[in-house]
Design an enzyme around this catalytic site. Structure first.
Site, PDB file in Angstrom:
ATOM      1  N   HIS A  80       0.829  -1.211   0.000  1.00 37.71           N
ATOM      2  CA  HIS A  80       0.000   0.000   0.000  1.00 37.71           C
ATOM      3  C   HIS A  80       0.863   1.261   0.000  1.00 37.71           C
ATOM      4  CE1 HIS A  80      -4.212   1.479   1.198  1.00 37.71           C
ATOM      5  NE2 HIS A  80      -3.514   2.538   0.807  1.00 37.71           N
ATOM      6  N   HIS A 102       1.338   5.170  -1.988  1.00 39.15           N
ATOM      7  CA  HIS A 102       0.859   6.212  -2.904  1.00 39.15           C
ATOM      8  C   HIS A 102       2.080   6.933  -3.477  1.00 39.15           C
ATOM      9  CE1 HIS A 102      -3.345   5.710  -1.658  1.00 39.15           C
ATOM     10  NE2 HIS A 102      -2.856   5.503  -0.454  1.00 39.15           N
ATOM     11  N   LEU A 103       2.323   6.730  -4.772  1.00 42.06           N
ATOM     12  CA  LEU A 103       3.530   7.312  -5.391  1.00 42.06           C
ATOM     13  C   LEU A 103       3.254   8.674  -6.029  1.00 42.06           C
ATOM     14  CD1 LEU A 103       5.156   4.113  -6.946  1.00 42.06           C
ATOM     15  CD2 LEU A 103       5.949   5.428  -4.957  1.00 42.06           C
ATOM     16  N   ARG A 104       1.975   9.016  -6.195  1.00 40.83           N
ATOM     17  CA  ARG A 104       1.558  10.362  -6.641  1.00 40.83           C
ATOM     18  C   ARG A 104       1.923  10.710  -8.086  1.00 40.83           C
ATOM     19  NH1 ARG A 104      -1.970  10.318  -2.681  1.00 40.83           N
ATOM     20  NH2 ARG A 104      -1.203  11.005  -0.654  1.00 40.83           N
ATOM     21  N   ASN A 116      -4.847   6.048  -7.026  1.00 43.03           N
ATOM     22  CA  ASN A 116      -5.513   7.355  -6.946  1.00 43.03           C
ATOM     23  C   ASN A 116      -4.568   8.499  -7.325  1.00 43.03           C
ATOM     24  OD1 ASN A 116      -4.011   6.961  -4.602  1.00 43.03           O
ATOM     25  ND2 ASN A 116      -5.384   8.160  -3.313  1.00 43.03           N
ATOM     26  N   ASP A 138      -8.879   2.778  -3.634  1.00 44.45           N
ATOM     27  CA  ASP A 138      -8.369   3.290  -2.355  1.00 44.45           C
ATOM     28  C   ASP A 138      -8.268   4.810  -2.327  1.00 44.45           C
ATOM     29  OD1 ASP A 138      -7.244   2.952   0.320  1.00 44.45           O
ATOM     30  OD2 ASP A 138      -5.495   3.869  -0.596  1.00 44.45           O
ATOM     31  N   HIS A 179     -10.644   0.044   0.687  1.00 45.93           N
ATOM     32  CA  HIS A 179     -10.652   1.066   1.739  1.00 45.93           C
ATOM     33  C   HIS A 179     -12.050   1.014   2.353  1.00 45.93           C
ATOM     34  CE1 HIS A 179      -9.598   5.310   3.204  1.00 45.93           C
ATOM     35  NE2 HIS A 179     -10.849   5.138   3.562  1.00 45.93           N
ATOM     36  N   ASP A 233       0.675   2.346   3.879  1.00 49.84           N
ATOM     37  CA  ASP A 233      -0.222   3.410   3.411  1.00 49.84           C
ATOM     38  C   ASP A 233       0.557   4.729   3.312  1.00 49.84           C
ATOM     39  OD1 ASP A 233      -2.394   4.818   2.531  1.00 49.84           O
ATOM     40  OD2 ASP A 233      -3.512   4.759   4.411  1.00 49.84           O
ATOM     41  N   HIS A 242       2.103  14.119   1.323  1.00 51.43           N
ATOM     42  CA  HIS A 242       1.419  15.394   1.068  1.00 51.43           C
ATOM     43  C   HIS A 242       2.415  16.510   1.345  1.00 51.43           C
ATOM     44  CE1 HIS A 242      -2.608  13.830   0.508  1.00 51.43           C
ATOM     45  NE2 HIS A 242      -2.555  13.177   1.646  1.00 51.43           N
TER      46      HIS A 242
HETATM   47 ZN    ZN Z   1      -7.119   3.896   2.034  1.00 47.74          ZN
END
Ligand code: ZN
Length: 436
Positions: free
Chosen positions: A66, A68-70, A100, A158, A185, A313, A317
């Protein structure tokens, strides 16, 4: 950097390979990008390269289900390259890239872009996760077949739950054709309402709107019922409540194909930490930090295998999204570079065995997603982490490899750190001497 074709000996370390049942001082021999041998005594040719691993743990490279590489779309927060660098610095040699992004990974073009960037970066192995629904809007199924063919290893919306049970049913049925799980999620948005932290005494004292743990419980129970209906595979992301633990435990007892992950922060922190932090938005995420009873439940569930794996996760940001009042700030924290020491603290507290910790970071996620790696069996990919379990360091987000700094561990003393990471036999991370 060594070449993958070279032979490399990793000598004198404590090899912990739960998948192979190995725990003891061994030499690991890597050849042509694969594990050639793990043995107590091996003759090393005089010209062969070696890494002295005495005093350290030698484990399969960690696998994070999990991240998030953006990229694409929010490269100011993270890129495939910077996220990959953060991953290997934390001991993670394989990561699942959540969909996402902007645009979301609901097309082959996005999947291919992520894979191309990962190949250019040459750091962690990156496995894209495709969207369940087009645009993650929860209305129409994405082209799951095309995404699977392009290299997606799972599907997820997610960041958001799949609120429609009918869509979730169809997604479970469709994904079954490819034998991959849906990573979900689990928060009922109607119950979350305007909640920004866990509902309970801490939220009341802080004057912040709460979201009840039942927002998660009802979604996990619903999806377990849909697994029963469809036979599809479900992976519960960032499980955080005692009720969700009960639902997963019950599903497993009934032989249903359900797996689950827990984050280091849900294992280590509670909603009282939000209060102690004084509205620090680096303690805001979804699902939120829960009660002490929930934390105890997820700790016990990880230890007994009800929760299969630890996943970070990792949610980068910038200050633009985080340097706001608590209500308005974005959800999520970075986690790749702090996961190992945060979870190792549970071992020192007697809540988790050392081998189970390593299993939850290696073999368990490999099994849940059908990935190579997660073991040092002969012929396995030469993906390894070398860990110094006693290394003390202070968490300074300014020194993160990640582009983002949103960590609740900032300024804290941590114990345990990855010193080397190898992917396919190549040394992709070595902790600088100054940091030891
Ligand atoms: Zn999530």
């Amino acid at each position: 950097m060594s070449e993958a074709s070279e032979v490399l000996f990793i000598e004198g370390g404590r090899v912990i390979d739960p998948a192979a049942g190995v725990d003891g001082v061994r030499t690991v021999v890597l050849r042509a990008g694969r594990v050639a041998e793990v043995a107590e005594r091996v003759e090393r040719p005089r010209d062969a390269r070696a890494i002295d691993a005495r005093g350290r743990w030698v484990t399969p490279g960690f696998i994070d289900a999990h991240v998030h590489l953006r990229e694409p779309g929010q490269e100011y927060k993270e890129t495939v390259e910077t996220g990959g660098r953060a991953a290997v610095a934390g001991g993670f040699t394989s990561i699942l890239a959540m969909p996402n992004t902007v645009p979301p990974n609901d097309t082959v073009a996005v999947t291919e872009l992520i894979l191309a960037r990962a190949a250019q970066a040459g750091l962690a192995r990156v496995y894209p996760v495709g969207c369940i629904s087009k645009g993650q809007k929860g209305e129409e199924l994405a082209e799951l077949g095309d995404l699977f063919q392009a290299g997606c290893v799972a599907f997820s919306d997610d960041g958001k739950p799949v609120m429609s049970p009918a869509l979730m049913r169809r997604a479970l049925e469709y994904a079954l054709v490819f034998g991959v799980p849906l990573a979900v999620h689990e928060e009922d948005l109607a119950l979350v309402g305007k909640g920004v932290m866990n509902e309970g005494p801490a939220a009341t004292r802080l004057g912040l709107k709460g979201s009840p743990s039942q927002a998660e419980d009802v979604m996990v129970s619903r999806d377990v019922a849909l697994v029963e209906l469809t036979g599809g595979r479900l992976h519960v992301c960032h499980l955080s409540t005692a009720g969700a633990v009960r639902a997963v435990r019950d599903a497993k007892a009934r032989g249903l194909p359900v797996t689950a992950e827990v984050t280091p922060h849900h294992l280590a922190l509670t909603d009282e930490d939000v209060a102690r932090s004084g509205y620090d938005t680096d303690f805001k995420m979804a699902p939120p930090l829960r009660s002490e009873a929930d934390r105890a439940a997820v700790q016990a569930a990880l230890a007994d295998g009800t929760i299969d794996c630890i996943a970070t996760d990792h949610a980068p940001h910038s200050a633009v999204e985080k340097d706001l009042e608590f209500d308005a700030a974005a959800n999520g924290i970075v986690g790749l570079e702090t996961a190992f020491p945060v979870c190792l603290a549970l071992v020192r507290e007697g809540l988790l065995g050392e081998r189970r910790l390593i299993e939850a970071l290696t073999a368990s996620p490999a099994r849940a997603f059908g990935l190579p790696g997660g073991s040092l069996a002969r012929g396995a990919p030469a993906d390894l982490a070398l860990l110094d379990p006693g290394l003390e360091w202070r968490c300074d987000p300014a020194r993160f490899h990640s582009k983002s700094r949103n960590s609740p561990w900032k300024g804290r003393a941590l114990v345990g750190r990855c010193t080397h990471a190898l992917v396919g036999g190549r040394l992709v991370h070595e902790l600088g001497e100054g940091a030891r």
